[in-house]
Structures are given as structure tokens and as C-alpha cells.
Write a protein that holds these residues in place. Structure first.
Motif, short mmCIF file in Angstrom:
data_model
loop_
_atom_site.label_atom_id
_atom_site.label_comp_id
_atom_site.label_asym_id
_atom_site.label_seq_id
_atom_site.Cartn_x
_atom_site.Cartn_y
_atom_site.Cartn_z
N VAL A 32 -23.59 -0.77 -84.74
CA VAL A 32 -23.79 -2.18 -84.39
C VAL A 32 -22.84 -3.12 -85.13
O VAL A 32 -22.25 -4.00 -84.50
N PRO A 33 -22.64 -2.99 -86.45
CA PRO A 33 -21.72 -3.92 -87.13
C PRO A 33 -20.29 -3.89 -86.58
O PRO A 33 -19.63 -4.93 -86.51
N ILE A 34 -19.83 -2.74 -86.16
CA ILE A 34 -18.49 -2.62 -85.57
C ILE A 34 -18.42 -3.44 -84.29
O ILE A 34 -17.46 -4.17 -84.05
N GLN A 65 -31.47 7.02 -75.03
CA GLN A 65 -30.22 7.76 -75.16
C GLN A 65 -30.34 9.00 -76.04
O GLN A 65 -29.37 9.74 -76.19
N GLU A 66 -31.51 9.18 -76.64
CA GLU A 66 -31.74 10.31 -77.54
C GLU A 66 -30.71 10.33 -78.67
O GLU A 66 -30.07 11.34 -78.96
N ILE A 67 -30.56 9.16 -79.28
CA ILE A 67 -29.65 8.96 -80.41
C ILE A 67 -30.47 8.41 -81.56
O ILE A 67 -31.35 7.57 -81.35
N SER A 68 -30.18 8.85 -82.75
CA SER A 68 -30.87 8.35 -83.94
C SER A 68 -30.67 6.83 -84.06
O SER A 68 -29.55 6.33 -83.96
N LYS A 69 -31.78 6.12 -84.31
CA LYS A 69 -31.69 4.67 -84.50
C LYS A 69 -30.82 4.36 -85.72
O LYS A 69 -30.05 3.40 -85.71
N LYS A 70 -30.91 5.19 -86.74
CA LYS A 70 -30.08 5.00 -87.95
C LYS A 70 -28.59 5.07 -87.60
O LYS A 70 -27.80 4.32 -88.14
N TYR A 71 -28.24 5.98 -86.72
CA TYR A 71 -26.84 6.11 -86.33
C TYR A 71 -26.39 4.87 -85.57
O TYR A 71 -25.29 4.35 -85.79
N ALA A 103 -34.27 -3.93 -77.76
CA ALA A 103 -34.46 -3.43 -79.11
C ALA A 103 -33.68 -2.13 -79.31
O ALA A 103 -33.58 -1.31 -78.40
N LEU A 104 -33.14 -1.97 -80.50
CA LEU A 104 -32.35 -0.79 -80.82
C LEU A 104 -33.18 0.48 -80.67
O LEU A 104 -32.68 1.51 -80.23
N LYS A 105 -34.45 0.40 -81.00
CA LYS A 105 -35.32 1.59 -80.89
C LYS A 105 -35.44 2.04 -79.44
O LYS A 105 -35.52 3.24 -79.16
N ASP A 106 -35.42 1.08 -78.50
CA ASP A 106 -35.51 1.44 -77.07
C ASP A 106 -34.24 2.15 -76.61
O ASP A 106 -34.30 3.12 -75.86
#
Length: 145
Positions: free
Chosen positions: A46-48, A35-41, A27-30
Motif C-alpha cells: 500500500v505505501p508504494i 485474493q487469498e493474499i496475506s493482509k500483512k503483505y 477494506a484491505l481485509k476484504d
């Protein structure tokens, strides 16, 4: 040349997927938490990666992402070209053949071509698997008595 946040985060995301490849879809949230990165970022990155067939996706309860191929198939250069565009240190090297009207007389062109070769050879010579192996080796030597 500076690598953007998008390029660095894409690399970290793919490394995370490589590190957890035996766990199925992640899951992206995991990934975002680890990684301490915003899920929104990450949702913007992901589309790229999806367009380039680097990721496999699965929707639903057990949904998430995983690498489409083994980590040894993805180079840092490949990933950065997707997110950064070109890795060329100067704009004139973005075209092949070079379109600059000064290229025949440009004294600095060989310098930029040499730098570009070093950059591409280096980044295309490192795979996600290489990074994982380096990380494991670094931490395997880190013990306390």
C-alpha cells in the motif's frame, strides 16, 4: 525476467479494487480474503501505491481504499515499474543514455533493446480495464446447460 510476488500481488490488489470500484472504499481485509493474499503483505504494498497517487484512502469505520482514477488509466507496465523498479531485461538498459563502456561494440545490445521494447509495448498496452474486460468475456462464455 521474473515478476516478484510484490508486483503480482499489487496487480491483483488493484484489479480487485477496479472490479469493486462501485462499492466505495474497500477494506484491505476484504481484498486479502478475496485474493487469498496475506493482509500483512498487502500492508507492505500500500505505501508504494499511495506514494504514486494510485490509491485514495479513507480512515475510520467505512475506511479502506479505492482507485484514484478509472481502471482504464492504469497500465500493467505502470504498476510493475512501481513495484519492480525497472522492466529492463539487462542492467545496462536501466540508464538513458546507456552508460556501459561496451555499448558501442556490444553485439548483443540490439537484442536486449528489442526485448525491452517488446516488454514495455506489451505491458504498457494493457490496462486494468482491459484485464477486467477479458475476464468478463472469458466467464460470459462459460455456461452449462
Amino acid at each position: 525476467m521474473k515478476i516478484s510476488t510484490k508486483g503480482r500481488y499489487a496487480l491483483r490488489m488493484l484489479l480487485d479494487l477496479a472490479e469493486h470500484e462501485n462499492e466505495g472504499y474497500i477494506a484491505l481485509k476484504d481484498i486479502a480474503e478475496r485474493q487469498e493474499i496475506s493482509k500483512k503483505y498487502l500492508e507492505q504494498i500500500v505505501p508504494i501505491l499511495n506514494k504514486s497517487n494510485i490509491l485514495q484512502t479513507n480512515r475510520g469505520f467505512q475506511g479502506g481504499y479505492k482507485l484514484a482514477n478509472p481502471p482504464s488509466k492504469y497500465t500493467v507496465g505502470m504498476i510493475l515499474r512501481l513495484t519492480e523498479g525497472s522492466l529492463a531485461p539487462v542492467a545496462c538498459l536501466d540508464q538513458d543514455p546507456i552508460q556501459c563502456s561496451r555499448s558501442n561494440i556490444c553485439a548483443t545490445l540490439p537484442v536486449w533493446q528489442g526485448l525491452y521494447k517488446v516488454i514495455t509495448d506489451y505491458l504498457d498496452g494493457i490496462t486494468l480495464q482491459d484485464i477486467l474486460d477479458m475476464q468478463r468475456e472469458r466467464y460470459s462464455n462459460d455456461y452449462v446447460i
